[in-house]
Structures are given as C-alpha cells and as structure tokens.
Design a protein around this motif. Sequence first.
Motif, PDB file in Angstrom:
ATOM      1  N   CYS A  37      38.097  54.188  36.216  1.00  0.00           N
ATOM      2  CA  CYS A  37      38.666  53.402  37.313  1.00  0.00           C
ATOM      3  C   CYS A  37      39.501  52.275  36.725  1.00  0.00           C
ATOM      4  CB  CYS A  37      37.561  52.823  38.198  1.00  0.00           C
ATOM      5  SG  CYS A  37      36.447  51.702  37.318  1.00  0.00           S
ATOM      6  N   CYS A  38      40.366  51.680  37.539  1.00  0.00           N
ATOM      7  CA  CYS A  38      41.100  50.489  37.085  1.00  0.00           C
ATOM      8  C   CYS A  38      41.468  49.629  38.283  1.00  0.00           C
ATOM      9  CB  CYS A  38      42.338  50.871  36.267  1.00  0.00           C
ATOM     10  SG  CYS A  38      43.586  51.784  37.177  1.00  0.00           S
ATOM     11  N   VAL A  39      41.581  48.326  38.038  1.00  0.00           N
ATOM     12  CA  VAL A  39      42.004  47.382  39.069  1.00  0.00           C
ATOM     13  C   VAL A  39      43.480  47.635  39.352  1.00  0.00           C
ATOM     14  CG1 VAL A  39      42.430  44.910  39.514  1.00  0.00           C
ATOM     15  CG2 VAL A  39      40.300  45.624  38.422  1.00  0.00           C
ATOM     16  N   SER A  40      43.898  47.584  40.633  1.00  0.00           N
ATOM     17  CA  SER A  40      45.329  47.829  40.907  1.00  0.00           C
ATOM     18  C   SER A  40      46.183  46.686  40.389  1.00  0.00           C
ATOM     19  CB  SER A  40      45.629  48.032  42.386  1.00  0.00           C
ATOM     20  OG  SER A  40      44.604  47.776  43.200  1.00  0.00           O
ATOM     21  N   ASN A  41      47.398  47.044  39.997  1.00  0.00           N
ATOM     22  CA  ASN A  41      48.326  46.064  39.424  1.00  0.00           C
ATOM     23  C   ASN A  41      48.515  44.853  40.322  1.00  0.00           C
ATOM     24  OD1 ASN A  41      48.907  47.307  37.003  1.00  0.00           O
ATOM     25  ND2 ASN A  41      50.574  48.527  37.832  1.00  0.00           N
ATOM     26  N   LYS A  42      48.606  45.114  41.651  1.00  0.00           N
ATOM     27  CA  LYS A  42      48.926  43.979  42.526  1.00  0.00           C
ATOM     28  C   LYS A  42      47.748  43.015  42.691  1.00  0.00           C
ATOM     29  CE  LYS A  42      48.456  46.731  46.766  1.00  0.00           C
ATOM     30  NZ  LYS A  42      49.242  47.419  47.767  1.00  0.00           N
ATOM     31  N   HIS A  43      46.553  43.434  42.259  1.00  0.00           N
ATOM     32  CA  HIS A  43      45.400  42.520  42.330  1.00  0.00           C
ATOM     33  C   HIS A  43      44.867  42.174  40.940  1.00  0.00           C
ATOM     34  CE1 HIS A  43      45.444  42.940  46.621  1.00  0.00           C
ATOM     35  NE2 HIS A  43      45.428  44.253  46.489  1.00  0.00           N
ATOM     36  N   ALA A  44      45.668  42.490  39.905  1.00  0.00           N
ATOM     37  CA  ALA A  44      45.201  42.345  38.519  1.00  0.00           C
ATOM     38  C   ALA A  44      44.836  40.909  38.156  1.00  0.00           C
ATOM     39  CB  ALA A  44      46.261  42.867  37.554  1.00  0.00           C
ATOM     40  N   LYS A  45      45.429  39.918  38.831  1.00  0.00           N
ATOM     41  CA  LYS A  45      45.177  38.520  38.459  1.00  0.00           C
ATOM     42  C   LYS A  45      43.999  37.901  39.194  1.00  0.00           C
ATOM     43  CE  LYS A  45      49.934  37.645  37.083  1.00  0.00           C
ATOM     44  NZ  LYS A  45      51.217  37.019  37.417  1.00  0.00           N
ATOM     45  N   GLU A  46      43.488  38.599  40.229  1.00  0.00           N
ATOM     46  CA  GLU A  46      42.414  37.974  41.021  1.00  0.00           C
ATOM     47  C   GLU A  46      41.105  38.760  41.029  1.00  0.00           C
ATOM     48  OE1 GLU A  46      44.326  39.643  45.177  1.00  0.00           O
ATOM     49  OE2 GLU A  46      45.416  38.471  43.689  1.00  0.00           O
ATOM     50  N   VAL A  47      41.080  39.930  40.347  1.00  0.00           N
ATOM     51  CA  VAL A  47      39.873  40.768  40.348  1.00  0.00           C
ATOM     52  C   VAL A  47      39.443  41.036  38.907  1.00  0.00           C
ATOM     53  CG1 VAL A  47      38.947  43.043  40.985  1.00  0.00           C
ATOM     54  CG2 VAL A  47      40.483  41.864  42.554  1.00  0.00           C
ATOM     55  N   CYS A  48      38.145  40.866  38.622  1.00  0.00           N
ATOM     56  CA  CYS A  48      37.613  41.112  37.275  1.00  0.00           C
ATOM     57  C   CYS A  48      37.779  42.596  36.931  1.00  0.00           C
ATOM     58  CB  CYS A  48      36.137  40.727  37.218  1.00  0.00           C
ATOM     59  SG  CYS A  48      35.341  41.210  35.674  1.00  0.00           S
ATOM     60  N   HIS A  49      38.348  42.885  35.746  1.00  0.00           N
ATOM     61  CA  HIS A  49      38.629  44.274  35.358  1.00  0.00           C
ATOM     62  C   HIS A  49      37.366  45.018  34.912  1.00  0.00           C
ATOM     63  CE1 HIS A  49      43.250  44.065  34.945  1.00  0.00           C
ATOM     64  NE2 HIS A  49      42.831  43.085  35.717  1.00  0.00           N
ATOM     65  N   HIS A  50      36.229  44.319  34.891  1.00  0.00           N
ATOM     66  CA  HIS A  50      34.978  45.002  34.542  1.00  0.00           C
ATOM     67  C   HIS A  50      34.109  45.231  35.778  1.00  0.00           C
ATOM     68  CE1 HIS A  50      31.509  46.409  32.424  1.00  0.00           C
ATOM     69  NE2 HIS A  50      30.767  45.418  32.902  1.00  0.00           N
ATOM     70  N   CYS A  51      33.774  44.144  36.502  1.00  0.00           N
ATOM     71  CA  CYS A  51      32.831  44.295  37.632  1.00  0.00           C
ATOM     72  C   CYS A  51      33.530  44.348  38.988  1.00  0.00           C
ATOM     73  CB  CYS A  51      31.784  43.188  37.605  1.00  0.00           C
ATOM     74  SG  CYS A  51      32.468  41.561  38.006  1.00  0.00           S
ATOM     75  N   PHE A  52      34.857  44.193  39.003  1.00  0.00           N
ATOM     76  CA  PHE A  52      35.664  44.296  40.230  1.00  0.00           C
ATOM     77  C   PHE A  52      35.299  43.230  41.274  1.00  0.00           C
ATOM     78  CE2 PHE A  52      37.227  47.837  38.132  1.00  0.00           C
ATOM     79  CZ  PHE A  52      38.105  48.604  38.872  1.00  0.00           C
ATOM     80  N   THR A  53      34.901  42.035  40.805  1.00  0.00           N
ATOM     81  CA  THR A  53      34.620  40.922  41.725  1.00  0.00           C
ATOM     82  C   THR A  53      35.848  40.027  41.785  1.00  0.00           C
ATOM     83  OG1 THR A  53      32.362  40.976  40.876  1.00  0.00           O
ATOM     84  CG2 THR A  53      32.925  39.099  42.233  1.00  0.00           C
ATOM     85  N   ARG A  54      36.128  39.496  42.987  1.00  0.00           N
ATOM     86  CA  ARG A  54      37.262  38.571  43.138  1.00  0.00           C
ATOM     87  C   ARG A  54      36.878  37.178  42.671  1.00  0.00           C
ATOM     88  NH1 ARG A  54      41.659  40.060  46.353  1.00  0.00           N
ATOM     89  NH2 ARG A  54      41.218  41.869  47.632  1.00  0.00           N
ATOM     90  N   GLN A  63      45.051  39.481  23.975  1.00  0.00           N
ATOM     91  CA  GLN A  63      45.946  40.420  23.291  1.00  0.00           C
ATOM     92  C   GLN A  63      46.935  41.102  24.238  1.00  0.00           C
ATOM     93  OE1 GLN A  63      44.003  42.776  20.170  1.00  0.00           O
ATOM     94  NE2 GLN A  63      42.191  41.519  20.503  1.00  0.00           N
ATOM     95  N   CYS A  64      46.419  41.772  25.291  1.00  0.00           N
ATOM     96  CA  CYS A  64      47.351  42.484  26.182  1.00  0.00           C
ATOM     97  C   CYS A  64      47.869  41.586  27.301  1.00  0.00           C
ATOM     98  CB  CYS A  64      46.698  43.725  26.773  1.00  0.00           C
ATOM     99  SG  CYS A  64      45.375  43.358  27.949  1.00  0.00           S
ATOM    100  N   LYS A  65      47.202  40.455  27.517  1.00  0.00           N
ATOM    101  CA  LYS A  65      47.593  39.476  28.549  1.00  0.00           C
ATOM    102  C   LYS A  65      47.508  40.039  29.970  1.00  0.00           C
ATOM    103  CE  LYS A  65      49.387  36.296  25.569  1.00  0.00           C
ATOM    104  NZ  LYS A  65      48.776  36.745  24.314  1.00  0.00           N
ATOM    105  N   MET A  66      46.901  41.236  30.115  1.00  0.00           N
ATOM    106  CA  MET A  66      46.822  41.798  31.465  1.00  0.00           C
ATOM    107  C   MET A  66      45.392  41.821  31.999  1.00  0.00           C
ATOM    108  SD  MET A  66      47.591  45.452  33.090  1.00  0.00           S
ATOM    109  CE  MET A  66      47.264  45.658  34.813  1.00  0.00           C
ATOM    110  N   ALA A  67      44.455  42.352  31.190  1.00  0.00           N
ATOM    111  CA  ALA A  67      43.069  42.462  31.653  1.00  0.00           C
ATOM    112  C   ALA A  67      42.473  41.076  31.847  1.00  0.00           C
ATOM    113  CB  ALA A  67      42.259  43.257  30.645  1.00  0.00           C
ATOM    114  N   ARG A  68      41.682  40.926  32.925  1.00  0.00           N
ATOM    115  CA  ARG A  68      41.064  39.624  33.220  1.00  0.00           C
ATOM    116  C   ARG A  68      39.591  39.829  33.560  1.00  0.00           C
ATOM    117  NH1 ARG A  68      46.399  38.573  34.101  1.00  0.00           N
ATOM    118  NH2 ARG A  68      47.079  36.392  34.156  1.00  0.00           N
ATOM    119  N   TYR A  69      38.789  38.834  33.214  1.00  0.00           N
ATOM    120  CA  TYR A  69      37.334  38.962  33.367  1.00  0.00           C
ATOM    121  C   TYR A  69      36.706  37.695  33.939  1.00  0.00           C
ATOM    122  CZ  TYR A  69      38.464  42.821  30.303  1.00  0.00           C
ATOM    123  OH  TYR A  69      39.049  43.947  29.777  1.00  0.00           O
TER     124      TYR A  69
END
Length: 434
Positions: A37-54, A63-69
Amino acid sequence: MAPRLERFVSPGKGNGLRATASIKRGELVYSAEPLACCVSNKHAKEVCHHCFTRHETLLRCSQCKMARYCNITCQKQAWCDHKRECKCLRSLLPRIPTDSVRLAARIILALLNPSQSSSGEELYPLEEHESHLSSMSEQKKQGLSELASMLELYLQQEVPHLTSALPPSCQEPLSLIAKVTCNCFTISDGELQEIGVGLYPSLSLLNHDCRPNCVMVFEGTRLQLRAVQDINAEEELTISYIETLSLSEDRQKQLEEQYHFTCHCQRCDSQDKDELLLSGAESRWRLLKEALPGVEKLKVESNCEELLENCSHLISTAEDVPDENLYKLRLTDMALDASIQLGLWEKALRYGELTLPVYRRYYPDPHPVHGVQLMRVGKLQHYLEHLQDALDTFRQAYQIIKITHGDDHPLTTDLLMKMEECRAEMDQQSSISH
C-alpha cells in the motif's frame, strides 16, 4: 483465510466470494492487511506513510524528502519497506511517480521479499488477477503504457531486470500496472476521506452490487469487511466499487470505464431511485446540473468562499426543486463542506440538517457514508449547544456505525464518547437550572 467465505464461480461474473455459513448483519466477515500500500501523493504531507494516521506535523525522510512519519518509531518500522523505495524516489527527483506506479513498485518489492508475503493470499494470488487489457480502448492502453515505462524507470536502480526476478505473470510492466489499477482499493480514514491505495489480493474476488450486502472500512491500513444485511450460507458476498448515490446510467458508465463490466444488479435493471434522484421540474434542476462542473472545480481548488457563495445562490434559486434531487443534494453537501472550512457553524448546520432525511431515503441499509454524515451534523449541533438534538443525532449515527465499523473501531469509540459528553453537559445544565 477465514472459514466464513470461500471462492466460487459466480454465474455471469466469473470468480466471486460466497458465505460458507449464515452471517448476521454487523458481523466482521474478514479482515486483511494489504500485500502492499502507499499514501496518495495528494495527501503525502499530512498522512504518516507507515500507520496512515493524519497529523499536523510529520517527520520527513531526510533522503527522499517525500516519505513522512508520526515519529521515530513509525520511521524505524517503515524502514525495511521504505529502504529500497527511498533509492527509487531519489533517482527520479524532483519528479514523483503516480500513486499506481508507486503501488506497483511496492508490490514488486514485496514479491521479491518472500518473508513479508502475506499468508492471506491463497484464495486469489496476484498471478490470477485480471488485467482487462483486451477490453480496453487504445487511448486507455496508451495511458497505461506510459505508466509502465515510468515503473521500469523508477525501479531501474533496485530491480534492473524485472523479468528474471518475478513470477511470469508479473514480469510484464504493462500487465502489472493494468492489474493494479483494476484491482486496488482506495484506503480511507475514519471520515471516509481518501488517504491511500492498497492491494488486498483475496478481496479483489468480491464482485460489485449497487446495493451490496457488505461494506469495507479501514483501521489504518487494515481492511475490514462487514455484513450490512443478513447473509445466508452459499450466498454471494458483494461490495460497491463506486459511490452508489448517482443515476443508474452514470453508475453503469463509471463501472464500464473503470472496471470493464456492465452491471446487471437489481438496482440497475429496475433503475430504482432514478425517478427520485431527478425529482422536480427538469427545467429547474437542469440549471443545477449545468452549474455543477464549475462548482466542483472551486471545490478542487479549495476556493471555499466562492464555492459557498455559488452553492448558496444556486440552492436559493431552486427552492421548488425537492431536496432529494441529486444535483441539489450535491450542492447542499458542498455548501456544508465549505461552511465547515470557513468556520460558519450555524450555516453548516442548516445545510447538514437538510441532507439527513435525504440520506435516510437513499441508504436503506446501514452505510458508512450515512453514519459519518450523521456524526458531522451531531458534532455541529453539539458545538452550538443544541444538546438534545446532538444526542439524538449521535444515537442515530451509532445505530449505523456499530454495524458498519463494529464496536472496537476508533470511530465507534469516538461516537460513544461524544454521546457521553452530551449527557454530562445536559445533566450539568439541569442541575444549574434547579
């Protein structure tokens, strides 16, 4: 796989899932974590890329500057999945691949790491998933070919030779991308807002019905399938692939374009509710229908002030169009959203209360959309201190949410807490007045 369901050949539909024993309304039929699974691009800055919590603020991968936790713990737990993806993301910077490319890449990386492959896949392995390439238009195939090229480019660093590394059915990037787009599920939060996409292989067997006997809700990335009607042994389990609050013709068109089949469910064949959805004089509601695309554009642009102004004007000029009319309902819903965004609570409540009798008519079975709408209106009533109204609305929401989400879901817990707060505040008010 839970013994409550089994794979079978559904007449006229191909593969399907059916109940092995009778299932009561509200029962959890099946629960699954995604293969990927992956967080959608348009919500990438407000949703944790591991547990999917806002969250308001998230830690960013340096490093990639995209994934957020959420925190270091989520970041560490995600690293085994993110490590290879991180290199792929860095290789394409500043471009970011689409959601379907990122999901397809995560599926490939999961298949290359057998220790992570889920035990729940035995009913419908990825090799058997339909790509529907043969029934697609040339234009759609062309679009998918571009995504397949992007997938190869994206994975070049980590999986330079797709063909030797994967099962035969997953070696062709175009076929894999087509399987992903036809079979993935949108992952939503408690308020039913989209936050990501995921592939849950066995649940791709579920067939569509415009009045389904099951619904899917998410807790983080875990998908829960619950019955919303009593289901007999050997009866097929169905879900709705799309939002069902639309005309039969529009539902048919969307299912044909997106999933490549013609729906022959009872609702479509009888065109049930179409007359109600188009209630009122056509000369009056056609104006609303024609105005909708422009209004929806304002919603996408988050231009709340202009959105509310347009919706209010259109609704007031269509007073003689019944609230059940599909186009009036859509405008009322957007006016509710815009009023909430602008903090105009009384106006939001007025619009919200207009939608409730309509939702009750259109969702005869317990449905998450109806439950969440009741909760939103209840929260507005509570905030504006209409305590008895709020408690009544929360009770109605609870009757639905306990069936669609179950007693243990965070949304159900939140709802019970709201009801408790209303009761405590009402007790406090009555003790002051005495």
